[in-house]
Motif scaffolding. Structure first.
Motif, PDB file in Angstrom:
ATOM      1  N   PHE A  14     -81.895 -30.484 -19.677  1.00 55.64           N
ATOM      2  CA  PHE A  14     -80.811 -31.427 -20.400  1.00 55.64           C
ATOM      3  C   PHE A  14     -79.234 -31.256 -20.046  1.00 55.64           C
ATOM      4  CE2 PHE A  14     -80.430 -29.786 -24.037  1.00 55.64           C
ATOM      5  CZ  PHE A  14     -78.466 -30.372 -24.674  1.00 55.64           C
ATOM      6  N   GLN A  15     -78.901 -29.682 -20.055  1.00 55.14           N
ATOM      7  CA  GLN A  15     -77.796 -29.852 -19.442  1.00 55.14           C
ATOM      8  C   GLN A  15     -76.927 -28.843 -18.558  1.00 55.14           C
ATOM      9  OE1 GLN A  15     -75.359 -27.081 -22.432  1.00 55.14           O
ATOM     10  NE2 GLN A  15     -73.951 -28.728 -23.051  1.00 55.14           N
ATOM     11  N   LYS A  16     -77.725 -29.792 -17.214  1.00 52.84           N
ATOM     12  CA  LYS A  16     -76.900 -29.014 -15.777  1.00 52.84           C
ATOM     13  C   LYS A  16     -75.957 -28.081 -15.946  1.00 52.84           C
ATOM     14  CE  LYS A  16     -80.813 -31.975 -15.085  1.00 52.84           C
ATOM     15  NZ  LYS A  16     -81.704 -31.186 -14.957  1.00 52.84           N
ATOM     16  N   GLN A  17     -74.963 -28.199 -16.214  1.00 53.84           N
ATOM     17  CA  GLN A  17     -74.092 -26.887 -15.748  1.00 53.84           C
ATOM     18  C   GLN A  17     -72.758 -27.819 -16.028  1.00 53.84           C
ATOM     19  OE1 GLN A  17     -73.326 -24.763 -11.810  1.00 53.84           O
ATOM     20  NE2 GLN A  17     -71.501 -25.335 -12.227  1.00 53.84           N
ATOM     21  N   ILE A  18     -71.650 -26.875 -17.295  1.00 47.46           N
ATOM     22  CA  ILE A  18     -70.973 -27.092 -17.409  1.00 47.46           C
ATOM     23  C   ILE A  18     -69.519 -25.696 -18.368  1.00 47.46           C
ATOM     24  CG2 ILE A  18     -71.276 -29.435 -18.888  1.00 47.46           C
ATOM     25  CD1 ILE A  18     -71.369 -27.887 -21.552  1.00 47.46           C
ATOM     26  N   LEU A  19     -68.211 -25.887 -18.151  1.00 47.15           N
ATOM     27  CA  LEU A  19     -67.874 -24.535 -18.167  1.00 47.15           C
ATOM     28  C   LEU A  19     -66.554 -24.853 -19.310  1.00 47.15           C
ATOM     29  CD1 LEU A  19     -67.100 -23.969 -14.334  1.00 47.15           C
ATOM     30  CD2 LEU A  19     -68.916 -23.759 -15.717  1.00 47.15           C
ATOM     31  N   LEU A  20     -66.979 -24.260 -20.328  1.00 47.65           N
ATOM     32  CA  LEU A  20     -66.289 -24.519 -21.910  1.00 47.65           C
ATOM     33  C   LEU A  20     -64.790 -23.782 -21.461  1.00 47.65           C
ATOM     34  CD1 LEU A  20     -69.155 -23.257 -24.209  1.00 47.65           C
ATOM     35  CD2 LEU A  20     -68.460 -25.554 -23.072  1.00 47.65           C
ATOM     36  N   SER A  21     -64.325 -24.010 -22.452  1.00 48.63           N
ATOM     37  CA  SER A  21     -62.829 -23.222 -22.323  1.00 48.63           C
ATOM     38  C   SER A  21     -62.711 -22.276 -23.453  1.00 48.63           C
ATOM     39  CB  SER A  21     -61.663 -24.492 -22.327  1.00 48.63           C
ATOM     40  OG  SER A  21     -60.441 -23.967 -23.400  1.00 48.63           O
ATOM     41  N   THR A  22     -61.989 -21.237 -23.984  1.00 51.91           N
ATOM     42  CA  THR A  22     -62.106 -20.145 -24.782  1.00 51.91           C
ATOM     43  C   THR A  22     -60.682 -20.438 -25.397  1.00 51.91           C
ATOM     44  OG1 THR A  22     -62.638 -18.825 -23.706  1.00 51.91           O
ATOM     45  CG2 THR A  22     -64.121 -19.125 -24.708  1.00 51.91           C
ATOM     46  N   ASP A  23     -59.566 -21.053 -24.331  1.00 53.98           N
ATOM     47  CA  ASP A  23     -58.564 -20.476 -25.413  1.00 53.98           C
ATOM     48  C   ASP A  23     -58.274 -20.689 -26.694  1.00 53.98           C
ATOM     49  OD1 ASP A  23     -57.577 -21.160 -22.064  1.00 53.98           O
ATOM     50  OD2 ASP A  23     -57.941 -23.171 -22.063  1.00 53.98           O
ATOM     51  N   LYS A  24     -59.000 -21.292 -27.401  1.00 53.92           N
ATOM     52  CA  LYS A  24     -58.616 -22.170 -28.896  1.00 53.92           C
ATOM     53  C   LYS A  24     -58.942 -20.792 -29.284  1.00 53.92           C
ATOM     54  CE  LYS A  24     -59.742 -25.575 -32.357  1.00 53.92           C
ATOM     55  NZ  LYS A  24     -60.490 -26.480 -33.240  1.00 53.92           N
ATOM     56  N   LEU A  25     -60.569 -20.324 -28.981  1.00 53.14           N
ATOM     57  CA  LEU A  25     -60.136 -18.919 -29.677  1.00 53.14           C
ATOM     58  C   LEU A  25     -59.652 -17.979 -29.127  1.00 53.14           C
ATOM     59  CD1 LEU A  25     -62.115 -17.191 -31.425  1.00 53.14           C
ATOM     60  CD2 LEU A  25     -64.083 -17.346 -29.647  1.00 53.14           C
ATOM     61  N   GLU A  26     -59.343 -17.696 -27.991  1.00 55.89           N
ATOM     62  CA  GLU A  26     -58.463 -16.799 -27.510  1.00 55.89           C
ATOM     63  C   GLU A  26     -57.087 -17.175 -28.340  1.00 55.89           C
ATOM     64  OE1 GLU A  26     -58.891 -15.621 -23.581  1.00 55.89           O
ATOM     65  OE2 GLU A  26     -60.746 -16.416 -23.245  1.00 55.89           O
ATOM     66  N   ALA A  27     -57.102 -17.874 -28.327  1.00 59.31           N
ATOM     67  CA  ALA A  27     -55.424 -17.860 -29.259  1.00 59.31           C
ATOM     68  C   ALA A  27     -55.441 -17.529 -30.524  1.00 59.31           C
ATOM     69  CB  ALA A  27     -54.885 -19.498 -29.647  1.00 59.31           C
ATOM     70  N   LEU A  28     -57.151 -16.975 -31.104  1.00 58.84           N
ATOM     71  CA  LEU A  28     -57.197 -16.402 -32.619  1.00 58.84           C
ATOM     72  C   LEU A  28     -57.128 -14.939 -32.526  1.00 58.84           C
ATOM     73  CD1 LEU A  28     -59.813 -18.251 -34.225  1.00 58.84           C
ATOM     74  CD2 LEU A  28     -57.320 -18.418 -34.453  1.00 58.84           C
ATOM     75  N   GLY A  29     -56.589 -14.507 -31.340  1.00 59.24           N
ATOM     76  CA  GLY A  29     -56.751 -13.133 -31.187  1.00 59.24           C
ATOM     77  C   GLY A  29     -57.861 -12.315 -30.222  1.00 59.24           C
ATOM     78  N   TRP A  30     -59.308 -13.264 -29.481  1.00 60.80           N
ATOM     79  CA  TRP A  30     -59.975 -12.490 -29.519  1.00 60.80           C
ATOM     80  C   TRP A  30     -59.532 -12.549 -28.250  1.00 60.80           C
ATOM     81  CZ3 TRP A  30     -63.539 -15.563 -26.546  1.00 60.80           C
ATOM     82  CH2 TRP A  30     -65.468 -14.592 -25.879  1.00 60.80           C
TER      83      TRP A  30
END
Length: 344
Positions: free
Chosen positions: A311-327
């Motif tokens: 059902f989920q063909k293709q989406i690209l996620l952002s990790t900006d929020k997590l990377e702002a925590l230092g990851w």
């Protein structure tokens, strides 16, 4: 007892995880409850917490929950600070335990279960989450982490190249029983946010993507797991679809560091995408990379070109929020799959 934990690669993975710059001291002398401890992610969480005890004289006590205690013992091994339990996460019955931190990673992972047993899929993500939140509140827990999934987004309408941030609205037919996994995760997330807002509980949410590493099982129905075991058996890598769908592949050490980053540094009631945007490959690209990486096995790739039922063909996620925590992720796709294959 010989367990996967005794493998050199897993030991190296754990050493790399606890070397991460995180406030690990918050676990000293505390009790952490981990559900889904028999899975890939859950087992690494348990082993990481126990590995911290090698560096501290205030040991972490871990309560590990799984569907079968004997299988859990075989998977995790024995440890003086580890307690194994079987928790009824299919209803909201009170759980007579206390914990300073709760990490809820229990959920059916196979897509065939999501399709054939929607009620059994929803239960641990909804009823189990509610019971665990009540346990955390009663324990005055310092932190609660719900391991969710990028599946909650469904197939949102996006502009070309647009990445999905955590506040985007989901888009799928929620009354379709096939969507039991995504819908269960969505409700579990909502419960976490509601407990944070109404009771002040320190809840956090991690939306995992395609996580792999030592501990994948042959019964895992995800494509990358199938690829790994086909390589181990010296069989052709078979792509049933055209292989054009792009997915982010995250090695387990990066995922575990991300989970602890969210638990220890995340905002109350907040959700964070946890994928490796540096390792985004189409299925065909992944198969080709693995064929080259394991050229000594003379594995070839077969593309069948059938219609995809995902059902989920293709989406690209952002990790900006997590990377702002230092990851930030560190393991490449080639290194990650090399470590995975060699661990077997």
């Amino acid at each position: 007892m010989q367990t996967q934990l005794s493998h050199t690669i897993v030991s190296e993975d754990l050493a790399a995880i606890i070397d991460a710059d995180l406030p690990w001291e918050r676990f000293e002398g505390k009790t952490v409850l981990v559900t889904g401890a028999g899975g890939l992610v859950g087992s690494y969480i348990v082993w990481t917490l126990l590995a911290l005890n090698e560096r501290s004289d205030k040991p972490v006590k871990v309560i590990a929950s799984g569907r079968n205690a004997s299988a859990l013992a075989h998977k995790l091994g024995a440890h003086e600070h580890l307690r194994l339990v079987e928790l009824p996460l299919t209803n909201v019955a009170p759980l007579e335990l206390k914990a300073d931190f709760v990490i809820h990673a229990a959920s059916p992972s196979r897509t065939s279960i999501h399709r054939d047993d929607p009620l059994g899929t929803i239960a641990p993500n909804v009823f189990g989450t509610q019971a665990l939140l009540e346990l955390a509140q009663r324990s005055r827990a310092e932190g609660f982490l719900f391991v969710s999934s990028g599946a909650v987004y469904g197939q949102p309408e996006l502009a070309d190249g647009q990445r999905v941030h955590e506040d985007i609205a989901a888009s799928y037919g929620h009354l379709n029983p096939v969507m039991s996994y995504a819908e269960g995760k969505r409700m579990g997330e909502f419960l976490c946010r509601a407990w944070a807002a109404q009771h002040g509980l320190q809840t956090t949410i991690a939306r995992l993507g395609h996580t792999y590493g030592p501990g994948l099982e042959e019964t895992d129905e995800r494509v990358f797991a199938d690829f790994a075991f086909r390589i181990l058996r010296n069989e052709p890598i078979v792509i049933k679809s055209a292989g054009t769908a792009i997915r982010p592949f995250c090695y387990v050490t990066d995922a575990i560091v991300g989970l602890f980053t969210i638990l220890l540094r995340g905002g109350k009631g907040e959700a964070y995408n946890l994928v490796n945007v540096r390792n985004e490959f189409s299925m065909l690209e992944l198969a080709s990379a693995l064929r080259e990486e394991f050229s000594e096995r003379n594995v070839h790739v077969e593309v069948l070109g059938q219609s995809s039922h995902s059902f989920q063909k293709q989406i690209l996620l952002s990790t900006d929020k997590l990377e702002a925590l230092g990851w930030e992720p560190k393991i490449s796709i080639r290194e990650g799959f090399r470590r995975t294959i060699e661990s077997y």
